[in-house]
Design a protein around this motif. Structure first.
Motif, PDB file in Angstrom:
ATOM      1  N   ALA A 161      86.959 -80.067 -24.078  1.00  0.00           N
ATOM      2  CA  ALA A 161      87.271 -79.604 -22.729  1.00  0.00           C
ATOM      3  C   ALA A 161      87.637 -80.785 -21.828  1.00  0.00           C
ATOM      4  O   ALA A 161      88.496 -80.674 -20.943  1.00  0.00           O
ATOM      5  CB  ALA A 161      86.084 -78.843 -22.146  1.00  0.00           C
ATOM      6  N   GLY A 162      86.987 -81.923 -22.058  1.00  0.00           N
ATOM      7  CA  GLY A 162      87.283 -83.103 -21.249  1.00  0.00           C
ATOM      8  C   GLY A 162      88.699 -83.597 -21.422  1.00  0.00           C
ATOM      9  O   GLY A 162      89.270 -84.211 -20.511  1.00  0.00           O
ATOM     10  N   VAL A 163      89.298 -83.334 -22.587  1.00  0.00           N
ATOM     11  CA  VAL A 163      90.687 -83.731 -22.806  1.00  0.00           C
ATOM     12  C   VAL A 163      91.608 -83.030 -21.815  1.00  0.00           C
ATOM     13  O   VAL A 163      92.614 -83.592 -21.374  1.00  0.00           O
ATOM     14  CB  VAL A 163      91.097 -83.411 -24.262  1.00  0.00           C
ATOM     15  N   MET A 164      91.271 -81.812 -21.434  1.00  0.00           N
ATOM     16  CA  MET A 164      92.075 -81.067 -20.467  1.00  0.00           C
ATOM     17  C   MET A 164      92.072 -81.757 -19.099  1.00  0.00           C
ATOM     18  O   MET A 164      93.086 -81.804 -18.405  1.00  0.00           O
ATOM     19  CB  MET A 164      91.535 -79.642 -20.337  1.00  0.00           C
ATOM     20  N   TYR A 165      90.922 -82.295 -18.709  1.00  0.00           N
ATOM     21  CA  TYR A 165      90.867 -83.052 -17.465  1.00  0.00           C
ATOM     22  C   TYR A 165      91.672 -84.345 -17.583  1.00  0.00           C
ATOM     23  O   TYR A 165      92.297 -84.798 -16.619  1.00  0.00           O
ATOM     24  CB  TYR A 165      89.415 -83.383 -17.109  1.00  0.00           C
TER      25      TYR A 165
ATOM     26  N   VAL B  95      94.020 -77.875 -30.343  1.00  0.00           N
ATOM     27  CA  VAL B  95      95.450 -78.069 -30.077  1.00  0.00           C
ATOM     28  C   VAL B  95      95.646 -78.894 -28.808  1.00  0.00           C
ATOM     29  O   VAL B  95      96.494 -79.799 -28.753  1.00  0.00           O
ATOM     30  CB  VAL B  95      96.169 -76.714 -29.960  1.00  0.00           C
ATOM     31  N   ALA B  96      94.856 -78.592 -27.772  1.00  0.00           N
ATOM     32  CA  ALA B  96      94.955 -79.344 -26.525  1.00  0.00           C
ATOM     33  C   ALA B  96      94.606 -80.812 -26.746  1.00  0.00           C
ATOM     34  O   ALA B  96      95.271 -81.715 -26.224  1.00  0.00           O
ATOM     35  CB  ALA B  96      94.029 -78.734 -25.476  1.00  0.00           C
ATOM     36  N   ALA B  97      93.555 -81.068 -27.538  1.00  0.00           N
ATOM     37  CA  ALA B  97      93.156 -82.445 -27.821  1.00  0.00           C
ATOM     38  C   ALA B  97      94.233 -83.174 -28.615  1.00  0.00           C
ATOM     39  O   ALA B  97      94.542 -84.343 -28.342  1.00  0.00           O
ATOM     40  CB  ALA B  97      91.835 -82.448 -28.582  1.00  0.00           C
ATOM     41  N   ALA B  98      94.836 -82.489 -29.598  1.00  0.00           N
ATOM     42  CA  ALA B  98      95.904 -83.107 -30.378  1.00  0.00           C
ATOM     43  C   ALA B  98      97.119 -83.412 -29.505  1.00  0.00           C
ATOM     44  O   ALA B  98      97.748 -84.469 -29.634  1.00  0.00           O
ATOM     45  CB  ALA B  98      96.299 -82.186 -31.532  1.00  0.00           C
ATOM     46  N   THR B  99      97.437 -82.496 -28.594  1.00  0.00           N
ATOM     47  CA  THR B  99      98.560 -82.705 -27.685  1.00  0.00           C
ATOM     48  C   THR B  99      98.320 -83.911 -26.789  1.00  0.00           C
ATOM     49  O   THR B  99      99.204 -84.751 -26.601  1.00  0.00           O
ATOM     50  CB  THR B  99      98.774 -81.456 -26.808  1.00  0.00           C
ATOM     51  N   ALA B 100      97.128 -83.996 -26.243  1.00  0.00           N
ATOM     52  CA  ALA B 100      96.788 -85.141 -25.394  1.00  0.00           C
ATOM     53  C   ALA B 100      96.833 -86.439 -26.190  1.00  0.00           C
ATOM     54  O   ALA B 100      97.295 -87.471 -25.679  1.00  0.00           O
ATOM     55  CB  ALA B 100      95.411 -84.948 -24.776  1.00  0.00           C
ATOM     56  N   GLY B 101      96.366 -86.398 -27.443  1.00  0.00           N
ATOM     57  CA  GLY B 101      96.390 -87.602 -28.268  1.00  0.00           C
ATOM     58  C   GLY B 101      97.805 -88.099 -28.518  1.00  0.00           C
ATOM     59  O   GLY B 101      98.090 -89.300 -28.408  1.00  0.00           O
ATOM     60  N   VAL B 102      98.704 -87.171 -28.848  1.00  0.00           N
ATOM     61  CA  VAL B 102     100.111 -87.543 -29.056  1.00  0.00           C
ATOM     62  C   VAL B 102     100.712 -88.099 -27.780  1.00  0.00           C
ATOM     63  O   VAL B 102     101.458 -89.094 -27.797  1.00  0.00           O
ATOM     64  CB  VAL B 102     100.917 -86.315 -29.547  1.00  0.00           C
ATOM     65  N   LEU B 103     100.379 -87.475 -26.643  1.00  0.00           N
ATOM     66  CA  LEU B 103     100.913 -87.922 -25.352  1.00  0.00           C
ATOM     67  C   LEU B 103     100.427 -89.327 -25.021  1.00  0.00           C
ATOM     68  O   LEU B 103     101.204 -90.179 -24.556  1.00  0.00           O
ATOM     69  CB  LEU B 103     100.482 -86.942 -24.259  1.00  0.00           C
TER      70      LEU B 103
ATOM     71  N   ILE C 259      91.598 -90.955 -20.728  1.00  0.00           N
ATOM     72  CA  ILE C 259      91.117 -90.179 -21.870  1.00  0.00           C
ATOM     73  C   ILE C 259      89.608 -90.345 -22.044  1.00  0.00           C
ATOM     74  O   ILE C 259      88.864 -89.366 -22.179  1.00  0.00           O
ATOM     75  CB  ILE C 259      91.848 -90.599 -23.152  1.00  0.00           C
ATOM     76  N   VAL C 260      89.142 -91.591 -22.025  1.00  0.00           N
ATOM     77  CA  VAL C 260      87.706 -91.847 -22.199  1.00  0.00           C
ATOM     78  C   VAL C 260      86.911 -91.219 -21.063  1.00  0.00           C
ATOM     79  O   VAL C 260      85.858 -90.602 -21.276  1.00  0.00           O
ATOM     80  CB  VAL C 260      87.436 -93.361 -22.286  1.00  0.00           C
ATOM     81  N   GLY C 261      87.398 -91.359 -19.831  1.00  0.00           N
ATOM     82  CA  GLY C 261      86.725 -90.748 -18.690  1.00  0.00           C
ATOM     83  C   GLY C 261      86.651 -89.236 -18.818  1.00  0.00           C
ATOM     84  O   GLY C 261      85.626 -88.619 -18.494  1.00  0.00           O
ATOM     85  N   GLY C 262      87.746 -88.628 -19.298  1.00  0.00           N
ATOM     86  CA  GLY C 262      87.738 -87.188 -19.499  1.00  0.00           C
ATOM     87  C   GLY C 262      86.723 -86.755 -20.544  1.00  0.00           C
ATOM     88  O   GLY C 262      86.019 -85.748 -20.380  1.00  0.00           O
ATOM     89  N   LEU C 263      86.624 -87.521 -21.619  1.00  0.00           N
ATOM     90  CA  LEU C 263      85.649 -87.204 -22.667  1.00  0.00           C
ATOM     91  C   LEU C 263      84.225 -87.308 -22.133  1.00  0.00           C
ATOM     92  O   LEU C 263      83.374 -86.459 -22.431  1.00  0.00           O
ATOM     93  CB  LEU C 263      85.838 -88.148 -23.855  1.00  0.00           C
ATOM     94  N   ILE C 264      83.967 -88.351 -21.337  1.00  0.00           N
ATOM     95  CA  ILE C 264      82.621 -88.527 -20.773  1.00  0.00           C
ATOM     96  C   ILE C 264      82.288 -87.386 -19.825  1.00  0.00           C
ATOM     97  O   ILE C 264      81.191 -86.808 -19.872  1.00  0.00           O
ATOM     98  CB  ILE C 264      82.519 -89.884 -20.051  1.00  0.00           C
ATOM     99  N   VAL C 265      83.233 -87.041 -18.948  1.00  0.00           N
ATOM    100  CA  VAL C 265      82.993 -85.966 -17.978  1.00  0.00           C
ATOM    101  C   VAL C 265      82.810 -84.632 -18.691  1.00  0.00           C
ATOM    102  O   VAL C 265      81.888 -83.863 -18.379  1.00  0.00           O
ATOM    103  CB  VAL C 265      84.159 -85.883 -16.970  1.00  0.00           C
ATOM    104  N   GLY C 266      83.671 -84.340 -19.662  1.00  0.00           N
ATOM    105  CA  GLY C 266      83.566 -83.066 -20.368  1.00  0.00           C
ATOM    106  C   GLY C 266      82.260 -82.927 -21.121  1.00  0.00           C
ATOM    107  O   GLY C 266      81.572 -81.892 -21.029  1.00  0.00           O
ATOM    108  N   ALA C 267      81.876 -83.971 -21.859  1.00  0.00           N
ATOM    109  CA  ALA C 267      80.646 -83.913 -22.650  1.00  0.00           C
ATOM    110  C   ALA C 267      79.415 -83.860 -21.759  1.00  0.00           C
ATOM    111  O   ALA C 267      78.485 -83.065 -21.996  1.00  0.00           O
ATOM    112  CB  ALA C 267      80.569 -85.120 -23.588  1.00  0.00           C
ATOM    113  N   SER C 268      79.381 -84.692 -20.718  1.00  0.00           N
ATOM    114  CA  SER C 268      78.208 -84.719 -19.832  1.00  0.00           C
ATOM    115  C   SER C 268      78.063 -83.411 -19.067  1.00  0.00           C
ATOM    116  O   SER C 268      76.940 -82.928 -18.864  1.00  0.00           O
ATOM    117  CB  SER C 268      78.303 -85.896 -18.862  1.00  0.00           C
ATOM    118  N   ASP C 269      79.179 -82.821 -18.639  1.00  0.00           N
ATOM    119  CA  ASP C 269      79.114 -81.536 -17.938  1.00  0.00           C
ATOM    120  C   ASP C 269      78.536 -80.446 -18.833  1.00  0.00           C
ATOM    121  O   ASP C 269      77.682 -79.660 -18.412  1.00  0.00           O
ATOM    122  CB  ASP C 269      80.512 -81.126 -17.455  1.00  0.00           C
ATOM    123  N   SER C 270      79.023 -80.397 -20.076  1.00  0.00           N
ATOM    124  CA  SER C 270      78.554 -79.351 -20.998  1.00  0.00           C
ATOM    125  C   SER C 270      77.077 -79.509 -21.320  1.00  0.00           C
ATOM    126  O   SER C 270      76.313 -78.532 -21.290  1.00  0.00           O
ATOM    127  CB  SER C 270      79.383 -79.386 -22.289  1.00  0.00           C
TER     128      SER C 270
END
Length: 293
Positions: A14-18, A142-150, A239-250
């Motif tokens: 979910a953090g990848v979306m942010y 799919v969203a995470a893969a898209t962000a990774g390619v981007l 990307i790293v910030g999004g992962l931290i925010v997504g994981a910590s929020d959940s």
């Protein structure tokens, strides 16, 4: 244990979306030092334009191409008409200009395409995949893969192309860059055009997740702690910030929310961001300012 892992992985995805929204901020801030508050409105405009094209029976890929053209044109027009005349003005002036611009884009989008909530189907089956005892959403993958390619593409663009190297030079010292013949206005238009493309990707994914509606503009508020934690000048940091925010929020929503007796996901990431501001103001990957006396 499997529930913890499932919650943690779901939060990361979910953090990848942010992060997708935060990347748009980073691109513009990295090249011109402007915090583009209108990025959320551009995400909305992209999603609304695409779904309107689809509702009128236009082919999926053609609708995407038309939307991309419109978003790039809007981004370049914003740089040319609104921000270029404000070069060398105080940062608060530029910020207020983008803040006002966000309402203008929202208003024009509402007049042209209406304010109804639209369903956006990208053809991605949002059913969980079971890996061992853990279930993971296909859409999030799919969203995470898209962000990774981007991210990989943008990293190559900034680090290995002549345009990217010139943009990095502008970010380090605009006056020195101009003195060696680098054309700032042309490169700024390129950056804003790329930011328009990023807005399209984020708008499609967010629109598919929660519907194309004006609440999409509020995604920009969730991107702020991502930028603070990762750093305003780093794509990797977004990307790293999004992962931290997504994981910590959940995790906070499940474990801390049960202790406090209410939802904490709406404010926990901001508390985390304040902590980073106190310990590391430039974020994990941000560039520390160099002051010459």
């Amino acid at each position: 244990m499997s529930f913890f892992v499932e919650t943690f992985i779901g939060g990361l995805l979910a953090g990848v979306m942010y992060s997708l929204v935060a990347i748009g901020f980073v691109l513009i801030y990295k090249a011109s030092g402007v915090f583009n508050f209108a990025q959320g409105s551009m995400v909305l405009c992209a999603g609304l334009t695409f779904v309107t094209m689809r509702d009128r029976g236009i082919d999926f890929w053609l609708a995407g191409l038309i939307t991309l053209t419109i978003m790039v044109a809007i981004a370049i027009a914003v740089e040319r008409v609104v921000l270029r005349p404000l070069v060398n003005r105080p940062q608060i002036t530029l910020f207020m200009a983008t803040l006002g611009l966000s309402f203008v884009i929202e208003g024009i989008a509402q007049i042209a395409m209406g304010a109804s909530v639209h369903e956006l189907d990208l053809g991605i089956v949002d059913t969980p995949i079971t890996v061992g005892e853990v279930q993971v959403s296909q859409f999030d993958l799919v969203a995470a893969a898209t962000a990774g390619v981007l991210v990989i593409a943008l990293s190559i663009f900034f680090n290995w192309t002549r345009v990217g190297i010139a943009l990095r030079a502008i970010a380090d010292d605009p006056l020195a860059a101009r003195s060696i013949g680098i054309r700032l206005q042309t490169l700024w238009q390129i950056v804003w055009g790329v930011a328009g493309f990023v807005s399209l990707v984020a708008g499609l994914l967010w629109g598919a997740r929660q519907g194309v509606q004006f609440a999409l503009t509020l995604v920009v508020l969730k991107a702020l702690p991502v930028l603070i934690i990762g750093g305003f000048t780093s794509i990797t940091g977004a990307i790293v910030g999004g992962l931290i925010v997504g994981a910590s929020d959940s995790l906070a929503e499940i474990y801390l929310g049960s202790l406090l007796g209410g939802s904490v996901s709406t404010w926990f990431s901001y508390v985390l961001a304040v902590g980073f501001l106190l310990v590391r103001p430039t974020g994990l990957f941000g560039d520390a300012p160099i002051e010459r006396i």
